[in-house]
Design a protein around this motif. Structure first.
Motif, PDB file in Angstrom:
ATOM      1  N   THR A  82       1.356  -6.263   4.721  1.00  0.00           N
ATOM      2  CA  THR A  82       0.967  -4.852   4.789  1.00  0.00           C
ATOM      3  C   THR A  82       1.734  -4.041   3.763  1.00  0.00           C
ATOM      4  N   ALA A  83       1.222  -2.835   3.512  1.00  0.00           N
ATOM      5  CA  ALA A  83       1.935  -1.904   2.635  1.00  0.00           C
ATOM      6  C   ALA A  83       3.279  -1.518   3.235  1.00  0.00           C
ATOM      7  N   GLU A  84       3.360  -1.460   4.558  1.00  0.00           N
ATOM      8  CA  GLU A  84       4.617  -1.098   5.216  1.00  0.00           C
ATOM      9  C   GLU A  84       5.698  -2.138   4.917  1.00  0.00           C
ATOM     10  N   GLN A  85       5.322  -3.405   4.885  1.00  0.00           N
ATOM     11  CA  GLN A  85       6.301  -4.450   4.567  1.00  0.00           C
ATOM     12  C   GLN A  85       6.729  -4.369   3.102  1.00  0.00           C
ATOM     13  N   VAL A  86       5.783  -4.084   2.223  1.00  0.00           N
ATOM     14  CA  VAL A  86       6.132  -3.904   0.808  1.00  0.00           C
ATOM     15  C   VAL A  86       7.049  -2.696   0.648  1.00  0.00           C
ATOM     16  N   SER A  87       6.747  -1.630   1.370  1.00  0.00           N
ATOM     17  CA  SER A  87       7.589  -0.438   1.349  1.00  0.00           C
ATOM     18  C   SER A  87       9.016  -0.771   1.764  1.00  0.00           C
ATOM     19  N   ASP A  88       9.144  -1.586   2.782  1.00  0.00           N
ATOM     20  CA  ASP A  88      10.463  -1.956   3.284  1.00  0.00           C
ATOM     21  C   ASP A  88      11.266  -2.720   2.232  1.00  0.00           C
ATOM     22  N   GLN A 188     -23.196  -2.505 -16.999  1.00  0.00           N
ATOM     23  CA  GLN A 188     -23.864  -1.697 -15.976  1.00  0.00           C
ATOM     24  C   GLN A 188     -22.909  -0.711 -15.302  1.00  0.00           C
ATOM     25  N   TYR A 189     -21.695  -1.196 -14.967  1.00  0.00           N
ATOM     26  CA  TYR A 189     -20.823  -0.427 -14.077  1.00  0.00           C
ATOM     27  C   TYR A 189     -19.446  -0.132 -14.648  1.00  0.00           C
ATOM     28  N   GLY A 190     -19.168  -0.512 -15.890  1.00  0.00           N
ATOM     29  CA  GLY A 190     -17.865  -0.284 -16.467  1.00  0.00           C
ATOM     30  C   GLY A 190     -16.909  -1.432 -16.204  1.00  0.00           C
ATOM     31  N   LEU A 191     -15.652  -1.217 -16.572  1.00  0.00           N
ATOM     32  CA  LEU A 191     -14.628  -2.232 -16.360  1.00  0.00           C
ATOM     33  C   LEU A 191     -14.306  -2.351 -14.876  1.00  0.00           C
ATOM     34  N   THR A 192     -13.584  -3.401 -14.518  1.00  0.00           N
ATOM     35  CA  THR A 192     -13.185  -3.577 -13.121  1.00  0.00           C
ATOM     36  C   THR A 192     -12.401  -2.374 -12.620  1.00  0.00           C
ATOM     37  N   CYS A 193     -11.465  -1.879 -13.422  1.00  0.00           N
ATOM     38  CA  CYS A 193     -10.648  -0.735 -12.987  1.00  0.00           C
ATOM     39  C   CYS A 193     -11.490   0.501 -12.729  1.00  0.00           C
ATOM     40  N   ASP A 194     -12.608   0.631 -13.426  1.00  0.00           N
ATOM     41  CA  ASP A 194     -13.496   1.790 -13.234  1.00  0.00           C
ATOM     42  C   ASP A 194     -14.174   1.766 -11.871  1.00  0.00           C
ATOM     43  N   ASN A 195     -14.170   0.616 -11.234  1.00  0.00           N
ATOM     44  CA  ASN A 195     -14.866   0.447  -9.970  1.00  0.00           C
ATOM     45  C   ASN A 195     -13.947   0.543  -8.758  1.00  0.00           C
ATOM     46  N   VAL A 196     -12.694   0.920  -8.980  1.00  0.00           N
ATOM     47  CA  VAL A 196     -11.753   1.117  -7.880  1.00  0.00           C
ATOM     48  C   VAL A 196     -11.707   2.607  -7.551  1.00  0.00           C
ATOM     49  N   ASP A 197     -12.235   2.963  -6.392  1.00  0.00           N
ATOM     50  CA  ASP A 197     -12.278   4.371  -5.989  1.00  0.00           C
ATOM     51  C   ASP A 197     -11.019   4.804  -5.250  1.00  0.00           C
ATOM     52  N   GLN A 198     -10.267   3.840  -4.748  1.00  0.00           N
ATOM     53  CA  GLN A 198      -9.037   4.184  -4.029  1.00  0.00           C
ATOM     54  C   GLN A 198      -8.045   3.037  -4.136  1.00  0.00           C
ATOM     55  N   PHE A 199      -6.802   3.391  -4.434  1.00  0.00           N
ATOM     56  CA  PHE A 199      -5.697   2.438  -4.431  1.00  0.00           C
ATOM     57  C   PHE A 199      -4.748   2.796  -3.289  1.00  0.00           C
ATOM     58  N   GLU A 200      -4.283   1.803  -2.558  1.00  0.00           N
ATOM     59  CA  GLU A 200      -3.136   1.966  -1.666  1.00  0.00           C
ATOM     60  C   GLU A 200      -1.931   1.482  -2.458  1.00  0.00           C
ATOM     61  N   VAL A 201      -0.925   2.346  -2.625  1.00  0.00           N
ATOM     62  CA  VAL A 201       0.155   2.086  -3.564  1.00  0.00           C
ATOM     63  C   VAL A 201       1.511   2.354  -2.925  1.00  0.00           C
ATOM     64  N   VAL A 202       2.455   1.465  -3.156  1.00  0.00           N
ATOM     65  CA  VAL A 202       3.846   1.705  -2.778  1.00  0.00           C
ATOM     66  C   VAL A 202       4.589   2.179  -4.022  1.00  0.00           C
ATOM     67  N   LEU A 203       5.205   3.337  -3.922  1.00  0.00           N
ATOM     68  CA  LEU A 203       5.883   3.939  -5.060  1.00  0.00           C
ATOM     69  C   LEU A 203       7.326   3.457  -5.174  1.00  0.00           C
ATOM     70  N   ALA A 204       7.997   3.916  -6.218  1.00  0.00           N
ATOM     71  CA  ALA A 204       9.350   3.456  -6.517  1.00  0.00           C
ATOM     72  C   ALA A 204      10.355   3.831  -5.438  1.00  0.00           C
ATOM     73  N   ASP A 205      10.103   4.897  -4.690  1.00  0.00           N
ATOM     74  CA  ASP A 205      11.030   5.292  -3.621  1.00  0.00           C
ATOM     75  C   ASP A 205      10.713   4.598  -2.300  1.00  0.00           C
ATOM     76  N   GLY A 206       9.696   3.755  -2.292  1.00  0.00           N
ATOM     77  CA  GLY A 206       9.319   3.030  -1.085  1.00  0.00           C
ATOM     78  C   GLY A 206       8.253   3.697  -0.251  1.00  0.00           C
ATOM     79  N   SER A 207       7.821   4.881  -0.638  1.00  0.00           N
ATOM     80  CA  SER A 207       6.763   5.548   0.108  1.00  0.00           C
ATOM     81  C   SER A 207       5.415   4.936  -0.238  1.00  0.00           C
ATOM     82  N   ALA A 208       4.508   4.910   0.737  1.00  0.00           N
ATOM     83  CA  ALA A 208       3.160   4.373   0.538  1.00  0.00           C
ATOM     84  C   ALA A 208       2.172   5.532   0.502  1.00  0.00           C
TER      85      ALA A 208
END
Length: 533
Positions: A82-88, A188-208
């Motif tokens: 989970t993102a929580e474990q990555v955050s930890d 047809q649809y662009g690059l792979t990155c163009d097709n990501v509408d939402q990222f769940e991300v853990v930042l450098a301070d550990g926040s998700a």
């Protein structure tokens, strides 16, 4: 293969023991998540996680470039769910600033140390962050960065859908998407990155956090082709599209004798220029070596072909159909099956390097002349290098990947990305120069050789065809747009990919970096391409 085993043993014996701080992070993870961690089986703590020893071996050895396996050994490997474990774990890493870490998805990026770590902490996503879950409305799949595209396509294919991803099954999701990602579906649809509408991300301070077009917008934009320097992505909401017609697409692989290369050069040039159908795609492959170019006695050019439907209409592949092939397995099939062509790209146990140069798709005769020179120069240099290398198994090659204005238009329609593709800049071709070798003794010389060949060919192109606009060009400084942007997925670690995105996008990326990672956590503690100062 025996030399690789011996070399790996010597490296393992010579490696330094993990630091006290590194073991402190590993011990915290062991106490908090004992089922999700494995110590190095050869280390002093190996017996503590003996049940997960096979997972450590799997995640620390399956790399396209085996240097990441024999020259790097993580002190411990964490398999977060989970993102929580990555955050930890990020918060723990912040407590111990000297500890290095790495993020591994599929291990396809060959650059040493980009997804591997020596006596650091490896976060391996392929074990527990590799799923694809369809959203209730069917418009997206929530995809884990540790998945491999072949497995993802099997899941999306259950509802006759696809996501825009890699062309080969074994390639990992995370690094491919963050580096841009060129797909059979990109026109047809662009690059792979163009097709990501939402990222769940853990930042450098550990926040998700979540990053979308309307929330953490600069982070969302930066992750679309900006690589791993802004955060750790734990999930992606990827757009779902129809898989051909009734789950059937058309495609496969054709093999040709070397004497057909001139006809292929002309067909490729015309295809990029005219691009008769956005549902169509081709990827040519030219390879040499084995050693002494014996490979070219056995076979010649390869052509991967695709159409988003069970039968391509007349006029789409006519130029290619007129060229007789040695073998041809094109036909109607599932997209997941198509991704298994050429073994699905499951190359392990060899040294590997990539290097990418962007070129303009020149007017027809000039482009055919350039392709011919490129082929002959690569063939001749490979023959000489094979003589110098003795009996080592070495394969060099180049893959001209069409970057048509259709791809740029589709990318812009999706909101754009850090690469800044602009259809007014005309048609370009991303030529990936790849090198595979058997002996670990070539780990330094082989990539340097590939660099010399690539740069010599670039100098030739500029001196012979410099200043000539690409096909379908409308505007932009020709000397700039002809050779930019570089393609992060295929560049070498010494190439300045971020500057190739242009000064405006580079400044925007730097601003996002300052906002989301002001202390340079992701710059200084892991591998990857670095933003220039």
């Amino acid at each position: 293969m025996l030399s690789s085993i011996v070399f790996a043993s010597i490296v393992a014996l010579a490696s330094a023991a993990p630091s006290v701080d590194t073991l402190a992070v590993c011990n915290y993870l062991y106490k908090s998540y004992p089922q999700y961690i494995a110590y190095d089986p050869q280390g002093v703590n190996g017996l503590r996680t003996l049940a997960n020893a096979s997972l450590w071996t799997q995640t620390n050895t399956v790399y396209w470039n085996n240097q990441n396996s024999y020259a790097f050994r993580s002190a411990c490997t964490f398999f977060p769910k989970t993102a929580e474990q990555v955050s930890d774990v990020v918060k723990q890493l912040n407590r111990y600033p000297s500890v290095k870490f790495a993020i591994k998805g599929g291990g396809h990026q060959p650059a040493p140390g980009f997804s591997s770590t020596s006596d650091g902490v490896l976060l391996a996503f392929e074990v527990n962050l590799a799923s694809a879950i369809r959203t209730p409305d069917g418009n997206h799949f929530i995809v884990g960065p540790g998945g491999r595209w072949g497995d993802i396509y099997k899941k999306t294919g259950e509802t006759n859908q696809i996501v825009v991803g890699g062309r080969l099954a074994h390639i990992g999701v995370g690094g491919f998407a963050l580096g841009g990602g060129l797909s059979y579906y990109s026109a047809q649809y662009g690059l792979t990155c163009d097709n990501v509408d939402q990222f769940e991300v853990v930042l450098a301070d550990g926040s998700a956090v979540n990053a979308t077009k309307s929330q953490n917008t600069e982070l969302w934009w930066s992750l679309r082709g900006g690589g791993n320097q802004f955060g750790i992505v734990t999930r992606m909401w990827m757009q779902a599209h129809p898989e051909g017609v009734g789950g059937q697409v058309w495609g496969g692989l054709r093999a040709y004798s070397p004497d057909k290369r001139q006809a292929l050069f002309r067909a490729i040039t015309r295809f990029v220029r005219d691009y008769p159908d956005a549902k169509a795609a081709v990827i040519p492959v030219f390879q040499f070596g084995l050693p002494l170019n014996v490979l070219n006695v056995i076979t010649g050019p390869l052509l991967f072909m695709f159409y988003d439907g069970p039968t391509p209409p007349a006029g789409v592949f006519d130029e290619f159909n007129a060229i007789s092939s040695l073998s041809d397995d094109t036909g109607a099939k599932r997209y997941a099956d198509l991704a298994q062509e050429a073994g699905g790209g499951g190359l392990v146990g060899f040294g590997t390097s990539f290097r990418e140069i962007t070129y303009p798709n020149l007017p027809e005769n000039k482009m055919v002349d350039f392709f011919s020179h490129y082929y002959d120069a690569t063939y001749n240099s490979t023959l000489v290098n094979g003589i110098q290398s003795g009996l080592d198994v070495q394969i060099t090659g180049f893959d001209p990947q069409p970057l048509s204005v259709r791809v740029a238009r589709a990318s812009q329609a999706q909101g754009g990305n850090a690469l800044g593709l602009n259809p007014d800049h005309g048609d370009r071709i991303w030529i990936e120069n790849n090198f595979v070798w058997g002996s670990p003794l070539c780990q330094d010389r082989c990539p340097q050789y590939s660099k010399q060949v690539s740069e010599t060919l670039l100098e030739y192109q500029k001196s012979t065809f410099g200043g000539i606009a690409p096909t379908n060009y409308k505007s932009g400084d020709i000397n700039t747009v002809n050779y930019n942007p570089l393609f992060m997925n295929d560049v070498a670690p010494d190439q300045d990919v971020y500057s190739s995105y242009g000064p405006t996008n580079l400044a925007r990326l730097k601003a996002a970096k300052k906002l989301y990672d002001p202390q340079g956590f992701f710059t200084n503690r892991q591998g990857g391409f670095k933003l220039p100062a």
